[in-house]
Design a protein around this motif. Structure first.
Motif, PDB file in Angstrom:
ATOM      1  N   LEU A  82       0.822  -1.210   0.000  1.00 30.81           N
ATOM      2  CA  LEU A  82       0.000   0.000   0.000  1.00 30.81           C
ATOM      3  C   LEU A  82       0.859   1.265   0.000  1.00 30.81           C
ATOM      4  CD1 LEU A  82      -2.766  -1.173   2.485  1.00 30.81           C
ATOM      5  CD2 LEU A  82      -2.905  -1.016  -0.008  1.00 30.81           C
ATOM      6  N   GLY A  83       2.175   1.075   0.010  1.00 30.01           N
ATOM      7  CA  GLY A  83       3.072   2.218  -0.104  1.00 30.01           C
ATOM      8  C   GLY A  83       3.024   3.123   1.108  1.00 30.01           C
ATOM      9  N   ALA A  84       2.680   2.551   2.244  1.00 31.28           N
ATOM     10  CA  ALA A  84       2.675   3.377   3.444  1.00 31.28           C
ATOM     11  C   ALA A  84       4.113   3.753   3.772  1.00 31.28           C
ATOM     12  CB  ALA A  84       2.058   2.605   4.598  1.00 31.28           C
ATOM     13  N   GLY A  85       4.296   4.857   4.428  1.00 24.87           N
ATOM     14  CA  GLY A  85       5.644   5.323   4.748  1.00 24.87           C
ATOM     15  C   GLY A  85       5.640   6.829   4.663  1.00 24.87           C
ATOM     16  N   ALA A  86       6.059   7.337   3.514  1.00 21.22           N
ATOM     17  CA  ALA A  86       6.174   8.779   3.329  1.00 21.22           C
ATOM     18  C   ALA A  86       4.840   9.496   3.587  1.00 21.22           C
ATOM     19  CB  ALA A  86       6.672   9.082   1.925  1.00 21.22           C
ATOM     20  N   ASP A  87       3.750   8.945   2.955  1.00 23.49           N
ATOM     21  CA  ASP A  87       2.470   9.655   3.077  1.00 23.49           C
ATOM     22  C   ASP A  87       1.586   9.044   4.165  1.00 23.49           C
ATOM     23  OD1 ASP A  87       2.016   7.303   1.828  1.00 23.49           O
ATOM     24  OD2 ASP A  87       0.506   8.083   0.438  1.00 23.49           O
ATOM     25  N   ASP A  88       2.217   8.351   5.109  1.00 26.03           N
ATOM     26  CA  ASP A  88       1.468   7.657   6.141  1.00 26.03           C
ATOM     27  C   ASP A  88       0.575   8.610   6.926  1.00 26.03           C
ATOM     28  OD1 ASP A  88       0.982   5.096   6.949  1.00 26.03           O
ATOM     29  OD2 ASP A  88       2.161   5.321   8.789  1.00 26.03           O
ATOM     30  N   ALA A  89       1.087   9.823   7.176  1.00 26.19           N
ATOM     31  CA  ALA A  89       0.327  10.788   7.973  1.00 26.19           C
ATOM     32  C   ALA A  89      -0.983  11.129   7.276  1.00 26.19           C
ATOM     33  CB  ALA A  89       1.158  12.044   8.197  1.00 26.19           C
ATOM     34  N   THR A  90      -0.928  11.317   5.975  1.00 21.67           N
ATOM     35  CA  THR A  90      -2.147  11.642   5.214  1.00 21.67           C
ATOM     36  C   THR A  90      -3.127  10.484   5.275  1.00 21.67           C
ATOM     37  OG1 THR A  90      -0.476  12.349   3.630  1.00 21.67           O
ATOM     38  CG2 THR A  90      -2.788  12.822   3.077  1.00 21.67           C
ATOM     39  N   ARG A  91      -2.598   9.270   5.095  1.00 22.71           N
ATOM     40  CA  ARG A  91      -3.475   8.099   5.133  1.00 22.71           C
ATOM     41  C   ARG A  91      -4.130   7.968   6.500  1.00 22.71           C
ATOM     42  NH1 ARG A  91      -1.066   3.485   4.954  1.00 22.71           N
ATOM     43  NH2 ARG A  91      -2.550   2.248   3.784  1.00 22.71           N
ATOM     44  N   ARG A  92      -3.337   8.159   7.530  1.00 25.49           N
ATOM     45  CA  ARG A  92      -3.885   8.064   8.887  1.00 25.49           C
ATOM     46  C   ARG A  92      -4.973   9.103   9.130  1.00 25.49           C
ATOM     47  NH1 ARG A  92      -1.732   4.601  12.442  1.00 25.49           N
ATOM     48  NH2 ARG A  92       0.129   3.561  11.679  1.00 25.49           N
ATOM     49  N   GLU A  93      -4.744  10.271   8.609  1.00 23.86           N
ATOM     50  CA  GLU A  93      -5.710  11.342   8.802  1.00 23.86           C
ATOM     51  C   GLU A  93      -7.023  11.001   8.090  1.00 23.86           C
ATOM     52  OE1 GLU A  93      -3.955  15.277   8.069  1.00 23.86           O
ATOM     53  OE2 GLU A  93      -6.038  15.907   7.691  1.00 23.86           O
ATOM     54  N   THR A  94      -6.893  10.477   6.877  1.00 22.33           N
ATOM     55  CA  THR A  94      -8.090  10.093   6.111  1.00 22.33           C
ATOM     56  C   THR A  94      -8.923   9.078   6.886  1.00 22.33           C
ATOM     57  OG1 THR A  94      -6.712  10.297   4.152  1.00 22.33           O
ATOM     58  CG2 THR A  94      -8.843   9.237   3.851  1.00 22.33           C
ATOM     59  N   VAL A  95      -8.224   8.082   7.428  1.00 25.31           N
ATOM     60  CA  VAL A  95      -8.918   7.013   8.153  1.00 25.31           C
ATOM     61  C   VAL A  95      -9.561   7.552   9.431  1.00 25.31           C
ATOM     62  CG1 VAL A  95      -8.518   4.905   9.496  1.00 25.31           C
ATOM     63  CG2 VAL A  95      -7.589   5.120   7.185  1.00 25.31           C
ATOM     64  N   ALA A  96      -8.806   8.342  10.177  1.00 19.82           N
ATOM     65  CA  ALA A  96      -9.325   8.891  11.433  1.00 19.82           C
ATOM     66  C   ALA A  96     -10.567   9.732  11.171  1.00 19.82           C
ATOM     67  CB  ALA A  96      -8.247   9.721  12.117  1.00 19.82           C
ATOM     68  N   LYS A  97     -10.512  10.477  10.092  1.00 21.79           N
ATOM     69  CA  LYS A  97     -11.630  11.359   9.744  1.00 21.79           C
ATOM     70  C   LYS A  97     -12.888  10.552   9.417  1.00 21.79           C
ATOM     71  CE  LYS A  97     -11.138  15.579   7.035  1.00 21.79           C
ATOM     72  NZ  LYS A  97     -10.257  15.964   5.895  1.00 21.79           N
ATOM     73  N   ARG A  98     -12.693   9.517   8.634  1.00 18.37           N
ATOM     74  CA  ARG A  98     -13.865   8.716   8.243  1.00 18.37           C
ATOM     75  C   ARG A  98     -14.482   8.017   9.452  1.00 18.37           C
ATOM     76  NH1 ARG A  98     -14.967   6.638   2.726  1.00 18.37           N
ATOM     77  NH2 ARG A  98     -16.759   5.241   2.866  1.00 18.37           N
ATOM     78  N   LEU A  99     -13.616   7.536  10.341  1.00 19.75           N
ATOM     79  CA  LEU A  99     -14.131   6.856  11.527  1.00 19.75           C
ATOM     80  C   LEU A  99     -14.838   7.834  12.467  1.00 19.75           C
ATOM     81  CD1 LEU A  99     -11.201   4.376  12.303  1.00 19.75           C
ATOM     82  CD2 LEU A  99     -13.444   3.831  11.330  1.00 19.75           C
ATOM     83  N   ALA A 100     -14.314   9.055  12.529  1.00 18.02           N
ATOM     84  CA  ALA A 100     -14.915  10.042  13.425  1.00 18.02           C
ATOM     85  C   ALA A 100     -16.223  10.572  12.852  1.00 18.02           C
ATOM     86  CB  ALA A 100     -13.939  11.185  13.659  1.00 18.02           C
ATOM     87  N   LYS A 101     -16.266  10.688  11.548  1.00 19.75           N
ATOM     88  CA  LYS A 101     -17.463  11.252  10.923  1.00 19.75           C
ATOM     89  C   LYS A 101     -17.869  10.381   9.734  1.00 19.75           C
ATOM     90  CE  LYS A 101     -19.282  15.833   9.831  1.00 19.75           C
ATOM     91  NZ  LYS A 101     -20.234  15.365   8.831  1.00 19.75           N
ATOM     92  N   PRO A 102     -18.592   9.280  10.020  1.00 11.91           N
ATOM     93  CA  PRO A 102     -18.968   8.357   8.938  1.00 11.91           C
ATOM     94  C   PRO A 102     -19.790   9.064   7.860  1.00 11.91           C
ATOM     95  CG  PRO A 102     -19.441   7.414  11.093  1.00 11.91           C
ATOM     96  CD  PRO A 102     -19.083   8.843  11.324  1.00 11.91           C
ATOM     97  N   PRO A 103     -19.399   8.879   6.603  1.00 10.89           N
ATOM     98  CA  PRO A 103     -20.138   9.534   5.523  1.00 10.89           C
ATOM     99  C   PRO A 103     -21.560   8.973   5.432  1.00 10.89           C
ATOM    100  CG  PRO A 103     -18.568   7.954   4.642  1.00 10.89           C
ATOM    101  CD  PRO A 103     -18.330   8.018   6.119  1.00 10.89           C
ATOM    102  N   LYS A 104     -22.485   9.811   5.057  1.00 11.19           N
ATOM    103  CA  LYS A 104     -23.876   9.361   5.063  1.00 11.19           C
ATOM    104  C   LYS A 104     -24.203   8.414   3.907  1.00 11.19           C
ATOM    105  CE  LYS A 104     -28.483  10.552   6.235  1.00 11.19           C
ATOM    106  NZ  LYS A 104     -29.567  11.513   6.265  1.00 11.19           N
ATOM    107  N   GLY A 105     -23.634   8.670   2.754  1.00  5.84           N
ATOM    108  CA  GLY A 105     -23.885   7.779   1.621  1.00  5.84           C
ATOM    109  C   GLY A 105     -25.247   8.013   0.987  1.00  5.84           C
ATOM    110  N   ILE A 106     -25.680   7.027   0.199  1.00  2.00           N
ATOM    111  CA  ILE A 106     -26.941   7.165  -0.538  1.00  2.00           C
ATOM    112  C   ILE A 106     -28.078   6.565   0.278  1.00  2.00           C
ATOM    113  CG2 ILE A 106     -28.190   6.438  -2.610  1.00  2.00           C
ATOM    114  CD1 ILE A 106     -25.298   6.283  -3.908  1.00  2.00           C
ATOM    115  N   VAL A 107     -29.072   7.373   0.575  1.00  2.00           N
ATOM    116  CA  VAL A 107     -30.208   6.902   1.362  1.00  2.00           C
ATOM    117  C   VAL A 107     -31.445   6.878   0.454  1.00  2.00           C
ATOM    118  CG1 VAL A 107     -31.667   7.377   3.343  1.00  2.00           C
ATOM    119  CG2 VAL A 107     -29.208   7.818   3.469  1.00  2.00           C
TER     120      VAL A 107
END
Lengths: 223, 478
Positions: free
Chosen positions: A15-40
């Motif tokens: 997955l090429g984690a390493g250099a951009d790990d911080a960005t990936r972590r932020e993306t994941v933390a954000k999604r977990l904190a604020k689950p997207p609503k999606g199509i209802v």
């Protein structure tokens, strides 16, 4: 190296984690904190009356039966009517749920009430739903000290009481309700979404009700 | 289990001549397709949800390490145990260790393809532990000592009279006059027998349709309720799931659920969708005392980052096989391992190697129906093509096929030669085709004409007709 490290190592390498790990972590933390609503689906949206009506329709379409009553006081009588109509013994199993306990069961002298988890020898179980979902005619049941999950599966007949005001248009609304009740990321031990009575199509694709769970699901909508 | 994928062709011939199987396969053709169509048509957002479901899994796979970490933390927080297994053998060993700690003699099982993949039942049996399948279809095939022929309808290859015979053979205490001629009475008998097993088992094993990183929950989606009794009644609940079952949040589960049941059985929602989070809580009147999750790799990490990564989006709904003309003709067992149909044709070579599973991607007419119904929009035909290329590169297909392809390639790469030869051959074939315009026998084409006529071509080639059409258009324009 542990299996965990080996698997994680392979994943990170690919997955090429390493250099951009911080960005990936932020993306994941954000999604977990604020689950997207999606199509209802549009189908469940609209007035409260529409939601309750759709809920009843969808539930009946999957072979559940539905009775609507005006107040919780009417529930015990409705249960006993159901037992009589189905020629069942005057005995029900339920958890010590305070919403159920507050109902005037004592007015029905001949009805036996058994509290606690089911041992597999109950004809009828009664549960109170956390919520209903109109889009699919589903009830959501939570386990807890006063809500044994066995009552949802072992009895031959399952009666579920659901308050009309708890019937949501869609699943997402119920999930938000769970987050409010249990805190972010919190859950009861068991959450059952039940849509109709148990069934199987495993022999020649013929759908038969009453596989391993209840043969019949009766919903009582209050309000 | 024994892998018979390398003999797919013989398996298929065998299947085509199996009258019971052919009768049973009629139920696949008749049942699944209409139901899915109706459920999909009744939801205007269905196709948009398929896009959303695909995007959720793509996002998850791109951050799989991090979501696994988050999930593991939540399971541990809720009092559960997470075990990691690189291989099938590791996973089996972990299950056995847990069973031994419980002195387990009986385990009940919910329907789970992953336990088929790791051949868990045979392993437990050898270790002296009775594994009881509780899904009706799985129970039937366990009695028959068979493997599932379909990922959601494991006994779809069996007819009811065969089930009756199996029940009479194994439940030999039944009186002769007990009616077992209808699915209803057969189900009642299975229900009665299995009820006792749920209470007897020390350990219950299920798979998972999803693992939720937000909450640390495992999700199972079923219709019978057996999975729930399996995870509710024994002292210990073990979940076995491959690592790609992770989804980020409950809302993501909701999106995928909306396409899962509709694609699988044509239901808007399956009867039971259950989320389990950790063991029994303080004061809970029921539920397992221990909750274990085994996260299995078994080849998934090697698919990530390759042209087969999209396969990891698969949610095991079975729509691809329900719509596959090859599956309709030969059923699931011909594929020779755990996963049949188009998804199996792609997944099997990834998991057991192209040398063993390489035949399966050839079991396709490339009609594309599988991709057109896949809720996760997995490009199945494209991936089968990738496997065919690999098979060819590694010289795994038979010599006649390889030479045939080489001859074809020689022509295809030389358009003038190709046009010349076809312009001579096609009219000749058209002539021999006669008034019927069909061949019931043709040299070198016996494999085709043994079963059906070969249509004779029109008297001119496609290229010739095309040129005429185009020049006609130009004349009209002028």
């Amino acid at each position: 190296m542990s299996a965990r490290d080996a698997i994680m190592g392979k994943l990170r390498k690919t997955l090429g984690a390493g250099a951009d790990d911080a960005t990936r972590r932020e993306t994941v933390a954000k999604r977990l904190a604020k689950p997207p609503k999606g199509i209802v689906p549009e189908r469940g949206q609209g007035s409260d009356a529409h939601k309750v009506k759709l809920f009843c329709q969808m539930a009946e379409a999957v072979a559940a039966s539905v009775t609507r009553v005006r107040s919780p006081e009417r529930v015990p009588k409705t249960v006993s009517d159901y037992l009589r109509a189905k020629n069942l013994p005057a005995s029900v199993r339920m958890g010590a749920d305070r919403r159920l306990k507050a109902m005037p069961w004592d007015k029905l002298k001949s009805l036996e009430l058994k509290y606690g988890p089911s041992d597999g020898f109950d004809e009828v179980g009664v549960s109170h739903a956390f919520a209903g979902i109109a889009e699919t005619g589903t009830v959501a049941l939570l386990s807890g000290k006063d809500n044994p999950s066995t009552v949802n599966f072992l009895p031959e007949h399952h009666i579920v009481v659901v308050d009309a005001k708890d019937i949501a248009g869609d699943l997402e609304t119920v999930l938000s309700g769970l987050r409010r009740k249990f805190g972010k990321g919190g859950m009861p031990r068991t959450l059952n979404f039940v849509t109709g009575p148990s069934r199987s199509g495993d022999i020649e694709q013929k759908i038969i009700l009453g596989a391993h769970g209840p043969r019949a699901l009766h919903l009582i909508v209050v309000g | 289990m024994e892998v018979t994928s390398p003999t797919f062709k013989q398996n298929a011939v065998h299947a085509l001549h199996d009258a019971q199987l052919q009768k049973a396969l009629g139920n696949v053709r008749a049942g699944f397709i209409d139901k899915r169509r109706k459920a999909a048509d009744a939801l205007p957002e269905f196709d948009a949800l398929r896009d959303a479901a695909r995007d959720i899994k793509d996002h998850t796979l791109a951050h799989l390490d991090l979501y696994l970490e988050a999930y593991e933390q939540k399971v541990t927080d809720s009092g559960g145990h997470v075990h990691w297994a690189e291989t099938a053998e590791d996973a089996r060993r972990i299950v056995l260790d847990i069973c031994r700690m419980q002195n387990a003699r009986t385990v009940t099982k919910g329907k789970s393809m992953i336990t088929e993949e790791i051949a868990l039942n045979d392993f437990l049996q050898l270790a002296g532990i009775k594994a009881v399948e509780t899904d009706l279809g799985e129970y039937i095939i366990q009695l028959r000592n068979e493997h599932p022929s379909h990922i959601i309808a494991p006994a779809v290859h069996v007819n009811k009279d065969q089930v009756e015979a199996d029940f009479r053979r194994v439940h030999d205490y039944l009186p002769d006059d007990r009616d077992l001629t209808e699915p209803e009475t057969l189900l009642d008998e299975a229900r009665r027998v299995l009820r006792a097993q749920y209470f007897e088992a020390e350990v219950g094993i299920t798979g998972a349709n999803f693992l939720v990183a937000e909450t640390g929950s495992s999700v199972i989606v079923t219709n019978e309720g057996n999975g729930d009794l399996t995870q509710l009644l024994p002292r210990v609940h073990i979940v076995i799931a491959s690592i790609e079952k992770i989804v980020p949040t409950l809302n993501d589960v909701s999106q995928i659920l909306r396409v899962l049941a509709r694609s699988a059985t044509g239901q808007d929602m399956s009867v039971y969708t259950t989320l389990s989070t950790g063991p029994r809580r303080k004061g809970d009147p029921d539920g397992p005392e221990q909750y274990h999750v085994i996260l299995l790799d078994n080849g998934r990490t090697s698919m990530l980052g390759t042209e087969f990564q999209d396969m990891l989006r698969c949610i095991r709904c079975g729509a691809c096989m329900n719509h596959c003309p090859v599956y309709h003709a030969v059923g699931g067992h011909a594929y020779g391992w755990v996963y049949p149909g188009p998804m199996g044709a792609v997944l099997t070579p990834s998991l057991i190697g192209v040398d063993k599973g390489g035949h399966l991607p050839n079991a396709s007419t490339f009609c594309g129906r599988c991709e057109s119904v896949c809720p996760m929009r997995i490009p199945l035909p494209k991936m089968m093509r990738h496997w065919r290329e690999r098979e060819f590169e590694r010289g795994l297909n038979p010599a006649t096929q390889r030479y045939g392809l080489k001859i074809w390639a020689a022509f295809a790469k030389r358009p003038r030669l190709y046009n010349f030869v076809t312009s001579m051959a096609i009219p000749l074939l058209a002539l021999f085709g006669g008034r019927k315009k069909r061949f019931s026998f043709l040299p070198l084409a016996g494999g085709w004409t043994r079963h059906r006529d070969l249509p004779a071509p029109e008297s001119r080639t496609f290229m010739q007709q095309w040129r005429e059409r185009e020049s006609g258009k130009q004349r009209a324009a002028a």
